[in-house]
Design a protein around this motif. Structure first.
Motif, mmCIF file in Angstrom:
data_model
loop_
_atom_site.group_PDB
_atom_site.id
_atom_site.type_symbol
_atom_site.label_atom_id
_atom_site.label_comp_id
_atom_site.label_asym_id
_atom_site.label_seq_id
_atom_site.Cartn_x
_atom_site.Cartn_y
_atom_site.Cartn_z
ATOM 1 N N GLU A 116 11.290 -27.136 -2.097
ATOM 2 C CA GLU A 116 10.824 -26.748 -0.768
ATOM 3 C C GLU A 116 9.799 -27.763 -0.277
ATOM 4 O OE1 GLU A 116 8.691 -23.113 -0.476
ATOM 5 O OE2 GLU A 116 7.459 -23.461 -2.251
ATOM 6 N N VAL A 170 5.100 -20.060 -7.214
ATOM 7 C CA VAL A 170 4.415 -21.273 -6.767
ATOM 8 C C VAL A 170 3.113 -20.893 -6.085
ATOM 9 C CG1 VAL A 170 4.535 -23.277 -5.240
ATOM 10 C CG2 VAL A 170 6.537 -22.596 -6.562
ATOM 11 N N ASN A 171 3.153 -19.843 -5.294
ATOM 12 C CA ASN A 171 1.929 -19.358 -4.645
ATOM 13 C C ASN A 171 0.877 -18.964 -5.672
ATOM 14 O OD1 ASN A 171 1.916 -19.520 -1.848
ATOM 15 N ND2 ASN A 171 3.332 -17.816 -1.625
ATOM 16 N N LEU A 178 4.242 -30.019 -8.154
ATOM 17 C CA LEU A 178 3.600 -29.470 -6.962
ATOM 18 C C LEU A 178 2.740 -30.582 -6.380
ATOM 19 C CD1 LEU A 178 2.387 -25.987 -8.314
ATOM 20 C CD2 LEU A 178 4.536 -26.507 -7.141
ATOM 21 N N HIS A 180 7.514 -29.041 -3.501
ATOM 22 C CA HIS A 180 7.492 -28.225 -4.713
ATOM 23 C C HIS A 180 8.867 -28.324 -5.363
ATOM 24 C CE1 HIS A 180 4.551 -25.698 -2.087
ATOM 25 N NE2 HIS A 180 3.921 -26.717 -2.669
ATOM 26 N N SER A 214 3.742 -21.583 0.271
ATOM 27 C CA SER A 214 5.049 -21.580 -0.383
ATOM 28 C C SER A 214 5.779 -20.283 -0.101
ATOM 29 C CB SER A 214 4.890 -21.768 -1.896
ATOM 30 O OG SER A 214 6.120 -21.614 -2.563
ATOM 31 N N SER A 266 4.423 -13.931 0.096
ATOM 32 C CA SER A 266 4.149 -15.067 0.955
ATOM 33 C C SER A 266 4.519 -14.717 2.379
ATOM 34 C CB SER A 266 4.915 -16.305 0.485
ATOM 35 O OG SER A 266 6.175 -16.370 1.072
#
Length: 331
Positions: free
Chosen positions: A86, A99-100, A167, A133, A94, A36
């Protein structure tokens, strides 16, 4: 021959389980690796835990370990770091690689339909928009506190080592409009409490203890409902903190309230819980709804940073005896 076949099947099953555990461990180790624009290492977040101001072991009084046997104990309370949250300013971004990975196909799908809209369109005077998230992550292994050796941890504090709970990009319509919340009693209670200043009063010590608002209010931060990413606040840090509580509220019962989530949390958020900022800077713990005048200093985000990261400390209580390792949870 039958026993031999059973033993072979058992050994094969054990091998598959071991293989799965190894794969799971590999994934966990890669969760917070790069990939990220502003990747954050989990080790740095764990080292930022402010145990002194957050853990806060307290004796809440006597209790019964076994009422039938009249076995007394000590009601011990503490705050446990159970969630990593976050709040990016832009959707589909992210600092956590796992999560990405989940957001990437959603981002591609949204682009086919003209995109999901950026955060900038939400900004007005004193209004801030954040995605959210919520990830379960067990930080307890990083805490070394002598009190733990005496009283141990509560059984109810044992949870999944890692799980993606919520999310906001998946709950895209509700997170932007709060549509599902308008059909709940909680929204009416939250709106009434906010308009009558009960929310602000609930964030004041002593006075707040006498007001039962459950999760309808966030103290001085305002009303919880509708649970969207848009907050009116004096700073982006306060808006981000309030966004965290809203996201945890959604993640606790996503499907019951018409929201969209992943693995539901095993607890309900309350104003007794705490938040600690761990990125872009580390801070002490704050209570939910705590007056910003006592903690909102030098919390503005640098231009190159996409959002805040917080650790959510949940209040846990159980009846224990000195020297126990798990205690007996209070009902």
């Amino acid at each position: 021959m039958r026993r031999i076949l059973i033993n072979l099947r058992t050994q094969a099953l054990k091998a598959e389980v071991l293989k799965s555990l190894v794969c799971f461990g590999t994934v966990v180790l890669q969760i917070f690796s790069t990939s990220s624009a502003y990747a954050v290492d989990i080790t740095s977040l764990a080292s930022a835990l402010n145990v002194k101001s957050c853990l806060e072991y307290k004796v809440a009084g006597p209790c019964w370990l076994d009422k039938k046997k009249l076995l007394p104990g000590i009601n011990m309370c503490y705050w446990s770091p159970v969630l990593l949250i976050e709040t990016p300013r832009q959707p589909f971004s992210s600092s956590l690689s796992i999560v990405n990975t989940l957001l990437e196909p959603l981002k591609e799908a949204s682009s086919l339909f003209g995109g999901a809209g950026g955060a900038s369109s939400f900004y007005q005077t004193n209004s801030f928009y954040h995605e959210a998230h919520v990830v379960t992550f067990s930080f307890l292994g990083y805490i070394k506190n002598p009190v733990q050796a005496i009283f141990g941890l509560c059984k109810k504090d044992l949870t999944l080592p890692y799980a993606v709970n919520y999310l906001s990009e998946v709950d895209i319509v509700n997170w932007r409009t709060g549509a599902a919340d308008y059909f709940t009693f909680k929204w009416l209670a939250s709106a009434t409490a906010g308009a009558s200043q009960i929310c602000s009063l609930s964030g004041i010590p002593l006075i707040g203890d006498a007001i039962s608002v459950e999760d309808a209010c966030m103290g001085t931060w305002g009303a919880t409902y509708p649970r969207t990413g848009l907050m009116i606040a004096n700073s982006s840090a306060v808006a981000s903190a309030a966004t965290c509580f809203r996201a945890v509220s959604v993640a606790s019962k996503p499907f019951v309230t018409g929201r969209v989530g992943f693995i539901p949390l095993h607890f309900q958020p309350t104003q007794d819980d705490k938040l600690q900022m761990v990125f872009p800077r580390s801070s002490g713990c704050i209570k939910i709804g705590q007056s910003p005048a006592s903690w909102d200093f030098a919390t503005a985000l640098p231009p190159e940073v996409g959002g805040y990261i917080w650790v959510y400390w949940r209040k846990v209580c159980c009846c224990v005896t000195p020297g126990s390792f798990t205690g007996v949870p209070l009902l």
